[in-house]
Design a protein around this motif. Structure first.
Motif, PDB file in Angstrom:
ATOM      1  N   PRO A  41       0.912  -1.394   0.102  1.00 46.82           N
ATOM      2  CA  PRO A  41       0.144  -0.169  -0.145  1.00 46.82           C
ATOM      3  C   PRO A  41       0.841   1.294  -0.100  1.00 46.82           C
ATOM      4  O   PRO A  41       0.287   2.349  -0.451  1.00 46.82           O
ATOM      5  N   ALA A  42       2.182   1.153   0.425  1.00 45.41           N
ATOM      6  CA  ALA A  42       3.014   2.550   0.462  1.00 45.41           C
ATOM      7  C   ALA A  42       3.562   2.750  -0.872  1.00 45.41           C
ATOM      8  O   ALA A  42       3.985   3.990  -1.040  1.00 45.41           O
ATOM      9  N   ALA A  43       3.547   1.710  -1.782  1.00 43.10           N
ATOM     10  CA  ALA A  43       4.008   1.976  -3.261  1.00 43.10           C
ATOM     11  C   ALA A  43       3.153   3.038  -3.922  1.00 43.10           C
ATOM     12  O   ALA A  43       1.845   2.666  -3.996  1.00 43.10           O
ATOM     13  N   LYS A  44       3.656   4.051  -4.420  1.00 45.75           N
ATOM     14  CA  LYS A  44       2.671   5.211  -5.129  1.00 45.75           C
ATOM     15  C   LYS A  44       2.856   5.018  -6.416  1.00 45.75           C
ATOM     16  O   LYS A  44       3.761   5.449  -7.334  1.00 45.75           O
ATOM     17  N   MET A  45       2.042   3.970  -6.924  1.00 44.74           N
ATOM     18  CA  MET A  45       2.184   3.583  -8.620  1.00 44.74           C
ATOM     19  C   MET A  45       1.046   3.991  -9.130  1.00 44.74           C
ATOM     20  O   MET A  45      -0.390   4.167  -8.475  1.00 44.74           O
ATOM     21  N   VAL A  46       1.056   4.578 -10.410  1.00 41.23           N
ATOM     22  CA  VAL A  46       0.072   5.088 -11.343  1.00 41.23           C
ATOM     23  C   VAL A  46      -0.331   4.331 -12.511  1.00 41.23           C
ATOM     24  O   VAL A  46       0.670   3.991 -13.043  1.00 41.23           O
ATOM     25  N   ARG A  47      -1.309   4.083 -12.789  1.00 39.34           N
ATOM     26  CA  ARG A  47      -1.737   3.390 -13.881  1.00 39.34           C
ATOM     27  C   ARG A  47      -1.529   4.155 -15.218  1.00 39.34           C
ATOM     28  O   ARG A  47      -1.958   5.513 -15.163  1.00 39.34           O
ATOM     29  N   CYS A  48      -1.113   3.295 -16.161  1.00 37.16           N
ATOM     30  CA  CYS A  48      -1.107   4.524 -17.642  1.00 37.16           C
ATOM     31  C   CYS A  48      -2.608   4.441 -18.245  1.00 37.16           C
ATOM     32  O   CYS A  48      -3.257   3.547 -18.043  1.00 37.16           O
TER      33      CYS A  48
END
Length: 150
Positions: A41-48
């Motif tokens: 949950p800490a990973a700040k990933m954004v979807r393309c």
């Protein structure tokens, strides 16, 4: 009997953007990403915006959007007249013909019993009692002899 062990072909597997140790088959990637996102949950990933399986950090997303291989398919969808077609469009070729495949042919109906009576076809009566079969075979022999077939 020899046992064959099939080693997995790691070239076909994809690497999870959350954990680089995870190797996933392409067909299972979307399912894996939803489950793996709960573990990180800490990973700040954004979807393309062009492909939901492309996950990048916020800093790398702008670069990815410019270079995304799925971007061209989205642009073709939005602006089909502005870009050249992915495949050449077929030429509309119309061939005029006088044939009508729905019309019935000028042929009489086929009756197999009358055909076998006229022509010399060896027949075998089915479902008749033995006396009737014997009589049928005798009539057939007589018919063939009269017409010099045997």
């Amino acid at each position: 009997m020899s046992e064959q062990k099939f080693a997995p072909n790691f070239e076909e597997y994809l690497i999870c953007p959350y954990d680089s140790v995870h190797r996933i088959m392409p067909i299972r990637l979307t399912y894996h990403l939803t489950r793996c996102a709960k573990n990180f949950p800490a990973a700040k990933m954004v979807r393309c915006p062009f492909n939901s399986t492309h996950l990048h950090s916020v800093a790398n997303m702008q670069k990815h959007v410019i270079e995304c291989p799925d971007r061209s398919s989205m642009e073709r969808y939005k602006l089909p007249d502005m870009l050249p077609p992915a495949e050449p469009r077929p030429v509309g070729l119309v061939v005029e013909t006088t044939e009508d495949w729905d019309a019935e042919p000028p042929a009489p109906t086929y009756n197999p019993k009358s055909y076998c009576d006229k022509e010399f076809v060896i027949r075998n009566p089915q479902g008749a009692p033995p006396a009737a079969r014997r009589q049928f075979r005798e009539n057939e022999r007589r018919r063939f002899r009269e017409n010099n077939q045997f």
